[in-house]
Design a protein around this motif. Structure first.
Motif, PDB file in Angstrom:
ATOM      1  N   LEU A 167       0.792  -1.225   0.000  1.00 59.71           N
ATOM      2  CA  LEU A 167       0.000   0.000   0.000  1.00 59.71           C
ATOM      3  C   LEU A 167       0.830   1.284   0.000  1.00 59.71           C
ATOM      4  O   LEU A 167       0.273   2.364  -0.084  1.00 59.71           O
TER       5      LEU A 167
ATOM      6  N   LEU B  37      -7.273   5.233  -1.132  1.00 56.95           N
ATOM      7  CA  LEU B  37      -6.888   4.556   0.105  1.00 56.95           C
ATOM      8  C   LEU B  37      -7.277   5.345   1.354  1.00 56.95           C
ATOM      9  O   LEU B  37      -7.334   4.790   2.446  1.00 56.95           O
ATOM     10  N   LYS B  38      -7.579   6.625   1.198  1.00 53.60           N
ATOM     11  CA  LYS B  38      -8.054   7.423   2.331  1.00 53.60           C
ATOM     12  C   LYS B  38      -9.493   7.060   2.707  1.00 53.60           C
ATOM     13  O   LYS B  38      -9.933   7.337   3.813  1.00 53.60           O
TER      14      LYS B  38
ATOM     15  N   LYS C 268     -12.014   4.614   4.038  1.00 48.01           N
ATOM     16  CA  LYS C 268     -11.874   3.452   4.933  1.00 48.01           C
ATOM     17  C   LYS C 268     -12.329   2.155   4.277  1.00 48.01           C
ATOM     18  O   LYS C 268     -11.668   1.124   4.394  1.00 48.01           O
TER      19      LYS C 268
ATOM     20  N   ASN D  81      -9.747   1.107   1.738  1.00 48.30           N
ATOM     21  CA  ASN D  81      -8.525   0.720   2.437  1.00 48.30           C
ATOM     22  C   ASN D  81      -8.689  -0.675   3.057  1.00 48.30           C
ATOM     23  O   ASN D  81      -7.806  -1.527   2.917  1.00 48.30           O
TER      24      ASN D  81
END
Length: 119
Positions: free
Chosen positions: A28, A39-40, A42, A45
């Motif tokens: 990542l 990826l910010k 949740k 991610n």
């Protein structure tokens, strides 16, 4: 950022998502700005953490299964090295997607073509 879902409650895989998934194939940390933005979120991610765990399991224990995807990746993504650790990570991620979503080879192929076209 809103992440679309399919009818099974999984993240809908479009060109942006498939690109982000495979930009995380080695982890990542080393990603482009679009992937970092995703990826910010949740949910995305957590999704990537799950896929990376599946990929790692496949890499360690399911060589026979992921090696069957080699011709499909060669045909869509482009030339790949045989017996390469990097290639194995790509194939193991492909198998993780195939297993999680229940993709047939034809469906995985259509996603991998989007990946190639976006490079």
């Amino acid at each position: 950022m809103h992440i679309k879902e399919n009818e099974a409650g999984l993240i809908y895989i479009d060109e942006e998502i498939i690109q982000a998934i495979f930009s995380c194939v080695y982890g990542l940390n080393e990603n482009d700005s679009k992937t970092k933005k995703l990826l910010k979120n949740k949910k995305f991610n957590d999704f990537m953490h799950m896929l990376l765990m599946m990929q790692q399991y496949n890499y360690q224990y399911r060589f026979s299964q992921f090696e069957e995807l080699f011709p499909l990746f060669e045909e869509t993504v482009g030339p790949m090295e045989i017996n390469s650790e990097g290639t194995s990570f790509w194939l193991a991620m492909g198998l993780a997607l195939k297993d999680l979503y229940g993709f047939r080879n034809r469906t995985l192929k259509s996603l991998l073509i989007k990946l190639k076209n976006s490079n």
